[in-house]
Design an enzyme around this catalytic site. Sequence first.
Site, short mmCIF file in Angstrom:
data_model
loop_
_atom_site.label_atom_id
_atom_site.label_comp_id
_atom_site.label_asym_id
_atom_site.label_seq_id
_atom_site.Cartn_x
_atom_site.Cartn_y
_atom_site.Cartn_z
N HIS B 76 0.85 -1.20 0.00
CA HIS B 76 0.00 0.00 0.00
C HIS B 76 0.88 1.24 0.00
N ASP B 105 7.13 21.13 -26.85
CA ASP B 105 7.04 19.81 -26.24
C ASP B 105 8.10 19.73 -25.14
N TRP B 141 7.03 -0.04 3.88
CA TRP B 141 7.51 0.63 2.67
C TRP B 141 8.92 1.15 2.88
N SER B 168 13.23 5.71 -13.96
CA SER B 168 12.15 6.49 -14.57
C SER B 168 12.10 7.90 -14.00
N SER B 169 12.20 8.00 -12.67
CA SER B 169 12.11 9.33 -12.05
C SER B 169 13.27 10.21 -12.44
N HIS B 252 13.17 11.55 3.24
CA HIS B 252 12.54 12.81 3.62
C HIS B 252 12.38 13.76 2.44
N GLU B 254 11.94 12.95 -0.40
CA GLU B 254 10.86 12.31 -1.16
C GLU B 254 9.49 12.85 -0.76
N TYR B 256 8.79 15.71 0.30
CA TYR B 256 8.60 17.05 -0.28
C TYR B 256 8.48 16.99 -1.79
N SER B 267 -1.00 27.16 -5.79
CA SER B 267 -0.61 28.55 -6.06
C SER B 267 -1.11 29.03 -7.42
N HIS B 301 14.98 12.84 11.58
CA HIS B 301 13.81 12.95 12.47
C HIS B 301 12.92 11.71 12.36
N HIS B 302 13.21 10.83 11.42
CA HIS B 302 12.50 9.56 11.38
C HIS B 302 13.17 8.53 12.26
N THR B 327 7.17 27.02 5.12
CA THR B 327 5.85 26.47 4.80
C THR B 327 4.77 27.42 5.28
N LYS B 330 4.15 30.17 2.93
CA LYS B 330 3.26 29.78 1.84
C LYS B 330 1.80 29.87 2.25
N ARG B 449 1.69 1.32 14.87
CA ARG B 449 1.32 1.09 13.48
C ARG B 449 1.79 -0.29 13.04
C1 HEA Z 1 1.08 8.26 -0.70
C2 HEA Z 1 -0.11 8.31 -0.50
C3 HEA Z 1 -1.05 7.48 0.32
C4 HEA Z 1 -2.39 7.48 0.09
C5 HEA Z 1 -3.14 8.24 -0.99
C6 HEA Z 1 -2.95 6.63 1.08
C7 HEA Z 1 -4.33 6.38 1.17
C8 HEA Z 1 -4.92 5.66 2.19
N1 HEA Z 1 -4.28 5.03 3.24
FE1 HEA Z 1 -2.28 4.89 3.50
N2 HEA Z 1 -0.28 4.78 3.76
C9 HEA Z 1 0.68 5.40 3.00
C10 HEA Z 1 0.46 6.28 1.96
C11 HEA Z 1 -0.80 6.59 1.44
N3 HEA Z 1 -1.98 6.11 1.90
C12 HEA Z 1 1.99 5.02 3.46
C13 HEA Z 1 3.32 5.51 2.90
C14 HEA Z 1 1.79 4.14 4.53
C15 HEA Z 1 2.86 3.47 5.40
C16 HEA Z 1 3.08 2.08 4.99
C17 HEA Z 1 3.99 1.39 5.92
O1 HEA Z 1 3.76 1.43 7.14
O2 HEA Z 1 4.97 0.81 5.46
C18 HEA Z 1 0.35 4.03 4.70
C19 HEA Z 1 -0.25 3.24 5.71
C20 HEA Z 1 -1.60 3.21 5.95
C21 HEA Z 1 -2.20 2.62 7.10
C22 HEA Z 1 -1.46 1.98 8.26
C23 HEA Z 1 -1.21 0.56 8.00
C24 HEA Z 1 -0.43 -0.05 9.09
O3 HEA Z 1 0.34 0.61 9.77
O4 HEA Z 1 -0.56 -1.27 9.22
C25 HEA Z 1 -3.57 2.77 6.97
C26 HEA Z 1 -4.57 2.33 7.95
O5 HEA Z 1 -5.59 2.84 8.09
C27 HEA Z 1 -3.80 3.46 5.72
C28 HEA Z 1 -5.05 3.79 5.22
C29 HEA Z 1 -5.24 4.49 4.02
C30 HEA Z 1 -6.56 4.74 3.46
C31 HEA Z 1 -7.86 4.30 4.03
C32 HEA Z 1 -6.35 5.48 2.29
C33 HEA Z 1 -7.42 5.98 1.37
O6 HEA Z 1 -7.22 7.34 1.14
C34 HEA Z 1 -7.45 5.23 0.07
C35 HEA Z 1 -8.71 5.53 -0.69
C36 HEA Z 1 -8.71 4.98 -2.08
C37 HEA Z 1 -9.39 3.89 -2.49
C38 HEA Z 1 -10.15 3.02 -1.55
C39 HEA Z 1 -9.34 3.44 -3.91
C40 HEA Z 1 -10.56 3.75 -4.73
C41 HEA Z 1 -11.74 2.87 -4.57
C42 HEA Z 1 -11.87 1.57 -4.89
C43 HEA Z 1 -10.76 0.69 -5.33
C44 HEA Z 1 -13.17 0.93 -4.83
C45 HEA Z 1 -13.30 -0.08 -3.77
C46 HEA Z 1 -13.79 0.59 -2.57
C47 HEA Z 1 -14.32 -0.07 -1.52
C48 HEA Z 1 -14.29 -1.55 -1.43
C49 HEA Z 1 -14.87 0.70 -0.37
N4 HEA Z 1 -2.59 3.72 5.13
C1 HEA Z 2 3.78 15.11 1.69
C2 HEA Z 2 4.36 14.54 2.63
C3 HEA Z 2 4.84 15.11 3.93
C4 HEA Z 2 5.00 16.42 4.32
C5 HEA Z 2 4.74 17.68 3.55
C6 HEA Z 2 5.48 16.36 5.67
C7 HEA Z 2 5.77 17.47 6.42
C8 HEA Z 2 6.37 17.46 7.68
N1 HEA Z 2 6.67 16.34 8.41
FE1 HEA Z 2 6.23 14.42 7.89
N2 HEA Z 2 6.06 12.51 7.28
C9 HEA Z 2 5.60 12.09 6.06
C10 HEA Z 2 5.18 12.88 5.02
C11 HEA Z 2 5.22 14.28 5.05
N3 HEA Z 2 5.60 15.07 6.09
C12 HEA Z 2 5.58 10.66 5.99
C13 HEA Z 2 5.14 9.81 4.81
C14 HEA Z 2 6.06 10.21 7.22
C15 HEA Z 2 6.18 8.78 7.74
C16 HEA Z 2 7.10 7.90 7.03
C17 HEA Z 2 7.07 6.54 7.62
O1 HEA Z 2 7.62 6.35 8.71
O2 HEA Z 2 6.45 5.63 7.02
C18 HEA Z 2 6.36 11.41 7.99
C19 HEA Z 2 6.90 11.36 9.27
C20 HEA Z 2 7.36 12.48 9.94
C21 HEA Z 2 8.15 12.41 11.11
C22 HEA Z 2 8.66 11.16 11.82
C23 HEA Z 2 7.63 10.64 12.72
C24 HEA Z 2 8.00 9.34 13.30
O3 HEA Z 2 8.11 8.36 12.57
O4 HEA Z 2 8.20 9.31 14.51
C25 HEA Z 2 8.40 13.72 11.49
C26 HEA Z 2 9.21 14.11 12.68
O5 HEA Z 2 9.77 15.12 12.74
C27 HEA Z 2 7.76 14.57 10.52
C28 HEA Z 2 7.79 15.95 10.53
C29 HEA Z 2 7.28 16.76 9.53
C30 HEA Z 2 7.35 18.23 9.56
C31 HEA Z 2 7.91 19.07 10.66
C32 HEA Z 2 6.78 18.65 8.39
C33 HEA Z 2 6.68 20.08 7.95
O6 HEA Z 2 7.09 20.23 6.63
C34 HEA Z 2 5.30 20.65 8.10
C35 HEA Z 2 5.30 22.16 7.92
C36 HEA Z 2 3.94 22.78 7.90
C37 HEA Z 2 3.33 23.44 8.88
C38 HEA Z 2 3.94 23.56 10.23
C39 HEA Z 2 1.95 24.03 8.71
C40 HEA Z 2 1.91 25.44 8.18
C41 HEA Z 2 2.71 26.44 8.92
C42 HEA Z 2 2.22 27.51 9.57
C43 HEA Z 2 0.79 27.86 9.55
C44 HEA Z 2 3.21 28.42 10.20
C45 HEA Z 2 3.20 28.48 11.68
C46 HEA Z 2 3.44 27.18 12.34
C47 HEA Z 2 4.16 27.00 13.45
C48 HEA Z 2 4.96 28.05 14.10
C49 HEA Z 2 4.19 25.64 14.08
N4 HEA Z 2 7.14 13.78 9.60
CU LIG Z 3 10.54 13.40 7.16
#
Ligand code: HEA
Ligand code: HEA
Ligand SMILES: [Cu+2]
Lengths: 282, 524, 273
Positions: B76, B105, B141, B168-169, B252, B254, B256, B267, B301-302, B327, B330, B449
Amino acid sequence: MSQGTGHYYVPSPSKWPIVGSSALFFLGFGAAFTMNKIPAGYYMLAIGFAILIYMLFGWFGDVARESENGHYGKLEDKSFRWGMSWFIFSEVMFFAAFFGALYYMRVLSVPWLADAEHDLLWPNFAGGWPTAGPGITEQFTPMGAWGLPAFNTFLLLTSGVTVTLAHWALKQNRREALKMWLLATIALGVLFLGCQIYEYSHAYSDLNLKMSSGAYGSTFFMLTGFHGFHVTLGATMLTVIYFRCAAGHFKPEHHFGFEGVAWYWHFVDVVWLGLFIFVYLL
Amino acid sequence: MAVVQDVHGHHDHHPSGIMRWVTTTNHKDIGTMYLWFSFAMFLVGGFLAMGIRAELFMPGIQILEPELFNSFTTLHGLIMVFGAIMPAFVGLANWQVPMMIGAPDMAFARMNNWSFWLLPVAGALLISSFFVPGGAAAGGWTFYPPLSAQGGLGVDMMIFAIHILGASSIMGAINIITTILNMRAPGMTLMKMPMFVWTWLITAYLLVLVMPVLAGTVTMLLTDRHFGTSFFNAAGGGDPVLFQHVFWFFGHPEVYIMILPAFGVVSEIIPTFSRKPLFGYSSMVYATASIAILSCVVWAHHMFTAGMPAVGQLFFMYATMLIAVPTGVKVFNWTATMWRGSMTFETPMLFSIGFVFLFVIGGFSGVVCAIVPIDIQVQDTYYVIAHFHYVLVSGALFAIFAAVYYWLPKWAGRMYDEKLGKMHFWLSMIFFNVAFFVQHFLGLAGMPRRIPDYSLQFADFNMISSIGAFGFGLTQLLFLYIVIKCIRSGEKATDKPWEGGSTLEWTLPSPAPYHSFETPPVIK
Amino acid sequence: MSSKSVVALLGSATLAFYSSMAFSSKYNFPEPQSSIAQDIYDQHILALWICLAIFIGVFGVMFYSIVKHRKSVGYKAANFHHSTLVEIVWTTIPLLILVAMAYPATKTVIAMKDTSEADITIKATGYQWMWGYDYLQGEGEGISFYSKLSTPLAQVANKEPKGENYLLEVDNNMVVPVGKKIRVITTANDVLHAWWVPAFGVKQDAIPGFIRDVWFTAERPGIFRGQCAELCGKDHGFMPIVVEVLEQEKYAQWVADKQKASAAVVTTAAVGN
Ligand code: HEA
Ligand code: HEA
Ligand SMILES: [Cu+2]
Ligand code: CUA
């Protein structure tokens, strides 16, 4: 930066990308199967490589023809330059991952494993570098820097010079000199590879230094191995360029195909210098 | 044959039927394929998410055995990140970047095709790994070793899939960089580029910076698995934590990579529907660049619970918190853009406002995670799951929806059904929050989780979350219906369907011609 | 259409944020049982309030604008697009806020790292899928046992009703005395695990081949439960951690019992030879 005039060359539909993708399809599945000892894997790998080579010939052939037919103007030339630069940058980052691993093991994890706290787990480990790590008892001898590796450094540095001489010759339209210097570069590259193959067999048979020789063996073979692979690529590209030169391709003022490969060759050179210092010398 | 005779390189002759798509060098065709591929992967990833949520609907093991559950979670994550979100943004870039900078293009049109056609190969590797002996990768993942050294064939298939995705990327990113740097119309200086183009330029830099490191990481994992190296093995002097460092050096940035283009989309849309220019254009550019640069020095931070010296923890905490500043700039700029505008609320605008609203919640929970002591508690709990679904689903995904509604008239030449679009938005908004808001509570109260079963105190919130998730999933089928309906039978769109649109693509006819700008437009 | 529902949404989100602080444990961290856990709890509440304030500030402005500055009420767009002063202000203020959040956190981080002068040192080793405890130093030195999930499989398979501590119960609790500084050394035998007890604010990965340490001082007797917090394979969800905190005398009793039992084991083994 922005361009004033007209047309940018957009190639017409091409089958090569999909051919390349099917090559990678076979290579991907083939490699995964091979590593898990599934017999079909070997055949898939073979098919994959065959398709890949077919694709490379076809694709680069098209590019060469387009270039020679004058489709590439200033703008396209600049695109190739940007493209090649960033491609090389991405290669740099690929090597950075391995250099980073080397740094981490040497400077951090090996000393940690040897510190007082870790006596609990590894009571007899003294650390230091080179090492096979606390849990691998098989002994090995590290690779010295001043024998073959130093000679290899000399070879590659010289080849950097010869490729530049070839470039000058091309710019002055001295075609014979161009071909000669190119040949010299290729020869140096091949010689380098030969030395490296010898060095590997020396490592395995005389020094008992293997990929499985812990931290030292892992980083040594990973870095030199991928470097050698890149030398192979570079030498192959130089060979292609040589044949293109022989066929009369490239003009003194318009020869990015040549330059791109020369850049690549210099990049391989610089990586080697890093290797020589961090893997062999220090 | 493939040798091209056409001196100008501009013509409309191309094969028809399937071969058109297979051999195309046209950025619009390729963009379309990217978008459909990404949607297909979204359905697959969503299907896996539904499996996860169904298993977690009640305590006890009902439908997924623990190992299969872990595979579901792993795939997933991988499929959503690499198959759904990233390709969707590349698809948007393919369609929009040439049009928005007045280019004919992409710079490397043939390579562009290859970038796309590598994706189905990687997708096939990932999906088919479910059916091989030993099953799909089940190490998350993030595939941390030594666990990921234990799996079977499925793990190797994942590794090669990642190699291919990386190739590809990188090709896609190089293409975008070159296109933007080299093919802008006369007068389009860098500081006149639309924000979407800017954000993609910076994203592409991040891609060439970190994707090769990921390739190196999986390569080391591969040699550890099969060739006896010891990169991640203490017995040989390596360290499992080394993997985490290299992985997150990629990982990380990634995240962004998945959000910066979303910032770009929003924007574009907010000024259009506010009928007012973007507030603080140049600070937006600088903020984007700062976020990208900072994102390269926060990776650990992860790893706050992996154990590192206090100075390390503090450095990464400060650097991470600092990202909130650009951020925030923005978010404030978007607010100021709306301030005293003349707003209307068509579907793209609704999704954009929804984006800002929910992304900020996700950003806040990110900052909470960044504070080391708090992260010690919430790391690897559902709090983190909630955090990143707020930034990824209601962030990246919502922005993609917004972009599709915004540009669909230009692509298809037809309008989507506004009423259905609004319905899609409101249902998504409600179900999304039902599904994920409660996960904050789950995490705080201590639910880890990646577990297929949980203790009884978590039962009711999990049930609520699952219900929300099912609703959210079903709602996305509505989106599919809307898009198909639009393409087939939508009303004809005008060249500039949005009154406030100001970028170059709106000067082209709708649908946009096969070759956008035969002769470059001049920008004053 | 939207303005009312948007306001309602904002309202309910705010309420949800607020209520998360009003109710305890189910919505928030468990009640802290150590000074570090207390620090964490307080910092989290602080962060929550700050975020809530910023949230209301930002979206107050935005939704005011959404309600008033819309075309349908005939509002004409202004045309400003730049103000250096404003930009500087809204860059600086968040910076200061962050410093305010980082300051207490820094102090806690340093306190968390101070594992010196522990009264008792216990090594916790992660296995697929259980924990091993070795009392290395201090009262109880030499005690050593495994700790495994004790919930019957039938409960997991839904064949029996689930008990109160479903999935959070083990055969042998880790036992410590109240008020003593306990240093826990973590390591692992096979893959990564993480030793986590929320009530003490302690979570530390257990890494094969490496040693990490953390500490806590329990303030009250009781039984505190946690779980493995690092994906470790199939039964990652099934290797809980249970720490039993005893009064000093009871702890001494426990130690004596344990040592007698292990002596008995040794004797029988010797006899068996
Ligand atoms: C990058 C984007 C992304 C997106 C879009 C989503 C979308 C969703 N994610 Fe996930 N998620 C991740 C990235 C993302 N996730 C990542 C990186 C992890 C961590 C994995 C890891 O721990 O290694 C994670 C893990 C994660 C967990 C934790 C699993 C665990 O720790 O064991 C859960 C649990 O609730 C969850 C739920 C969902 C749900 C409900 C959606 C929904 O938004 C999805 C909705 C979309 C659909 C459902 C598809 C369209 C509809 C159909 C196909 C029709 C069929 C519909 C029905 C039968 C109702 N996600
Ligand atoms: C699109 C993806 C995305 C984005 C944009 C971010 C944005 C941020 N993330 Fe997140 N992050 C993930 C995707 C993302 N993250 C994913 C996938 C994981 C889990 C991976 C995994 O373990 O599977 C993760 C996990 C993760 C962790 C690790 C958690 C853990 O495993 O214990 C941390 C810890 O620092 C973190 C921090 C942040 C911070 C500080 C930002 C900042 O960039 C956010 C900045 C934005 C704001 C703060 C809001 C707007 C700001 C204001 C309105 C200004 C004023 C605000 C203040 C003064 C507070 N993220
Ligand atoms: Cu991070
Ligand atoms: Cu042990 Cu998870």
